[in-house]
Design a protein around this motif. Structure first.
Motif, PDB file in Angstrom:
ATOM      1  N   THR A  52       0.819  -1.198   0.000  1.00  0.00           N
ATOM      2  CA  THR A  52       0.000   0.000   0.000  1.00  0.00           C
ATOM      3  C   THR A  52       0.862   1.261   0.000  1.00  0.00           C
ATOM      4  N   SER A  59       0.892  -7.734   0.156  1.00  0.00           N
ATOM      5  CA  SER A  59       0.268  -8.949  -0.344  1.00  0.00           C
ATOM      6  C   SER A  59       1.279  -9.669  -1.223  1.00  0.00           C
ATOM      7  N   THR A  99      -0.818   2.014  -8.700  1.00  0.00           N
ATOM      8  CA  THR A  99      -2.222   2.398  -8.727  1.00  0.00           C
ATOM      9  C   THR A  99      -2.537   3.189  -7.470  1.00  0.00           C
ATOM     10  N   GLU A 101      -5.536   3.095  -6.317  1.00  0.00           N
ATOM     11  CA  GLU A 101      -6.802   2.514  -5.878  1.00  0.00           C
ATOM     12  C   GLU A 101      -6.661   1.108  -5.345  1.00  0.00           C
ATOM     13  N   TRP A 102      -5.668   0.883  -4.500  1.00  0.00           N
ATOM     14  CA  TRP A 102      -5.534  -0.395  -3.822  1.00  0.00           C
ATOM     15  C   TRP A 102      -5.149  -0.109  -2.384  1.00  0.00           C
ATOM     16  N   TYR A 103      -5.901  -0.752  -1.469  1.00  0.00           N
ATOM     17  CA  TYR A 103      -5.721  -0.437  -0.059  1.00  0.00           C
ATOM     18  C   TYR A 103      -5.391  -1.671   0.779  1.00  0.00           C
ATOM     19  N   GLU A 107      -7.848  -7.521  -5.575  1.00  0.00           N
ATOM     20  CA  GLU A 107      -6.865  -7.605  -6.654  1.00  0.00           C
ATOM     21  C   GLU A 107      -6.126  -6.295  -6.842  1.00  0.00           C
ATOM     22  N   PHE A 108      -4.824  -6.407  -7.043  1.00  0.00           N
ATOM     23  CA  PHE A 108      -3.983  -5.244  -7.323  1.00  0.00           C
ATOM     24  C   PHE A 108      -3.947  -5.048  -8.825  1.00  0.00           C
ATOM     25  N   ARG A 109      -4.453  -3.948  -9.290  1.00  0.00           N
ATOM     26  CA  ARG A 109      -4.549  -3.663 -10.728  1.00  0.00           C
ATOM     27  C   ARG A 109      -3.841  -2.359 -11.035  1.00  0.00           C
TER      28      ARG A 109
END
Length: 123
Positions: A52, A59, A99, A101-103, A107-109
């Motif tokens: 993050t 992850s 990104t 938009e991953w917290y 899924e990490f995109r």
């Protein structure tokens, strides 16, 4: 716009270590979750690890847990992937991604990608 420059790949023997680096320029690095993917010849790109924006959550894919460690230095706009006990099946092109938009869950995109760095592990 975020530009990612990944590096650090090379040819090593099984059991060796490598550290990949990815330097980010453009928008503030601290706003972005960062991660690593890899793509072996003839295979689809697969997730390896992510962290993050704060570094508080990570992850990992099952096949690298205990061997690879992702870390980041927000002051240097850099994310790292420390790879230990490398295996021939780790041979791939490794890409960093970013990104906002991953917290830490799901899924990490990545929205942005580096150009890739080649890792080859000989047996």
């Amino acid at each position: 716009q975020v530009l990612l420059d990944d590096s650090g790949g090379g040819l090593v023997q099984a059991g060796d270590s490598l550290r990949l680096s990815c330097v980010s320029t453009g928008r503030p690095f601290s706003r972005y979750a960062m991660g690593w993917f890899r793509q072996a010849p003839g295979k689809e790109r697969e997730f390896v690890a992510a962290m993050t924006s704060s570094g508080g959550s990570t992850s990992y894919s099952e096949f690298v847990k205990g061997r690879f460690t992702i870390s980041r230095n927000n002051a240097e706009n850099t994310v790292y992937l420390q790879m230990n006990n490398l295996k021939p099946e780790d041979t791939a092109v490794y890409y960093c991604g970013a990104t906002s938009e991953w917290y830490g869950l799901g899924e990490f995109r990545p929205r942005y990608w580096g150009q890739g760095t080649q890792v080859r592990v000989s047996s």
